[in-house]
Design a protein around this motif. Structure first.
Motif, short mmCIF file in Angstrom:
data_model
loop_
_atom_site.label_atom_id
_atom_site.label_comp_id
_atom_site.label_asym_id
_atom_site.label_seq_id
_atom_site.Cartn_x
_atom_site.Cartn_y
_atom_site.Cartn_z
N SER A 1 44.37 33.98 49.78
CA SER A 1 44.67 35.19 49.01
C SER A 1 45.59 34.79 47.86
CB SER A 1 45.32 36.25 49.89
OG SER A 1 46.52 35.74 50.46
N VAL A 2 45.85 35.72 46.96
CA VAL A 2 46.72 35.44 45.81
C VAL A 2 47.82 36.49 45.75
CG1 VAL A 2 46.86 35.24 43.30
CG2 VAL A 2 44.86 34.36 44.50
N LEU A 3 49.04 36.04 45.56
CA LEU A 3 50.18 36.94 45.35
C LEU A 3 50.76 36.68 43.97
CD1 LEU A 3 52.38 38.96 46.11
CD2 LEU A 3 53.58 37.08 47.29
N VAL A 4 50.77 37.72 43.13
CA VAL A 4 51.37 37.63 41.80
C VAL A 4 52.75 38.29 41.86
CG1 VAL A 4 51.11 38.16 39.35
CG2 VAL A 4 49.08 37.79 40.78
N SER B 1 38.57 36.61 46.88
CA SER B 1 39.89 36.48 47.51
C SER B 1 40.64 37.80 47.39
CB SER B 1 40.70 35.37 46.82
OG SER B 1 40.18 34.10 47.10
N THR B 2 41.53 38.06 48.32
CA THR B 2 42.36 39.25 48.26
C THR B 2 43.53 39.01 47.31
OG1 THR B 2 41.80 39.76 50.56
CG2 THR B 2 43.72 40.88 49.63
N ILE B 3 43.78 39.99 46.43
CA ILE B 3 44.85 39.85 45.45
C ILE B 3 45.95 40.87 45.75
CG2 ILE B 3 45.42 39.72 43.00
CD1 ILE B 3 43.13 37.86 43.79
N TYR B 4 47.20 40.41 45.73
CA TYR B 4 48.37 41.27 45.87
C TYR B 4 49.25 41.11 44.63
CZ TYR B 4 47.10 40.85 50.83
OH TYR B 4 46.43 40.84 52.02
N ALA B 5 49.95 42.17 44.27
CA ALA B 5 50.92 42.10 43.17
C ALA B 5 52.20 42.80 43.60
CB ALA B 5 50.36 42.75 41.91
N ARG C 1 45.73 43.98 36.38
CA ARG C 1 45.68 45.22 37.16
C ARG C 1 44.28 45.61 37.63
NH1 ARG C 1 45.95 47.96 40.41
NH2 ARG C 1 47.18 49.78 40.90
N PRO C 2 43.21 45.39 36.85
CA PRO C 2 41.86 45.77 37.32
C PRO C 2 41.41 45.00 38.56
CG PRO C 2 41.85 45.46 34.94
CD PRO C 2 43.17 44.93 35.44
N TYR C 3 42.05 43.88 38.85
CA TYR C 3 41.61 43.05 39.96
C TYR C 3 42.47 43.22 41.21
CZ TYR C 3 39.54 41.04 35.81
OH TYR C 3 38.88 40.89 34.61
N VAL C 4 43.45 44.14 41.13
CA VAL C 4 44.34 44.37 42.26
C VAL C 4 44.13 45.79 42.78
CG1 VAL C 4 46.69 44.21 43.12
CG2 VAL C 4 46.03 42.88 41.12
#
Length: 206
Positions: A6-9, A75-79, A101-104
């Motif tokens: 996953s991805v955390l921004v 992948s799951t994206i978190y911000a 933002r469109p991908y979260v």
């Protein structure tokens, strides 16, 4: 099958793009409430945000492109963004710049009140509930919020993937702080040397 990362921004804030546009354009465009129309104003400044490998625009693009590639590979994206007096802790309008933002998904946007994203219990609980054990962590600041978030993730048994090429910083040049951060990343995370390595990493889980 290995768990897809996953991805955390961390702390890539919504207003940054407008400020960067002002700087590039040389003036701001503001709404004049008294006249009901736009007007020209002085450009806002964005101090103490740097990208070690190029312009600030290049740094934002590196983060946005990482998110775009990861999302295309499902992948799951978190911000997560820093809470302040103007923020709404439960607002999906907060917590990520428009480039990503469109991908979260709304439910994956969080605000935090401390350096580490895991300091916000709602986020920490979500990661635990989803049994997330593999995470690429990117964003701002390489030496503070990103670093503390990564330390907490490692302490929770999460495999963390990092690359300085997807991080912004308050430090304009090489410093002992940078050396210490990179030393930690190299010892405790899967540290990738450049964006090509980072992007190719996602494709291993396609």
């Amino acid at each position: 099958m290995k768990q897809k990362p996953s991805v955390l921004v961390v702390d890539v804030s919504a207003p940054w793009e407008d400020v960067l546009k002002d700087q590039e354009r040389g003036y701001s465009i503001e709404w004049d409430f008294s006249k009901g129309e736009f007007k020209v104003g002085k450009p806002y400044t964005m101090t103490q945000i740097y990208y070690p490998h190029g312009s600030l625009r290049a740094g934002l693009n590196a983060i946005a492109d990482t998110v775009y590639i990861a999302r295309n590979l499902k992948s799951t994206i978190y911000a997560v963004d820093m809470y302040d007096s103007w923020s709404d802790l439960d607002s999906s309008e907060e917590g990520a710049c428009r480039m990503i933002r469109p991908y979260v998904p709304d439910e994956n946007v969080f605000m935090k009140g401390s350096y580490s994203a895991f300091g916000y219990k709602k986020f920490a609980s979500r990661i635990e509930q989803e049994n997330c054990k593999h995470m690429v962590i990117i964003g701002y600041d390489r030496d503070y919020c990103v670093l503390e978030t990564i330390k907490d993730a490692v302490a929770r048994g999460i495999k963390v993937v990092t690359s300085e090429h997807a991080m912004l910083t308050t430090n304009k040049c090489w410093s002992s702080t940078r050396e210490q951060s990179l030393e930690y990343y190299r010892k405790n995370t899967l540290f990738l040397e450049n964006l090509v390595d980072l992007y190719n990493y996602f494709y291993k889980f396609k």
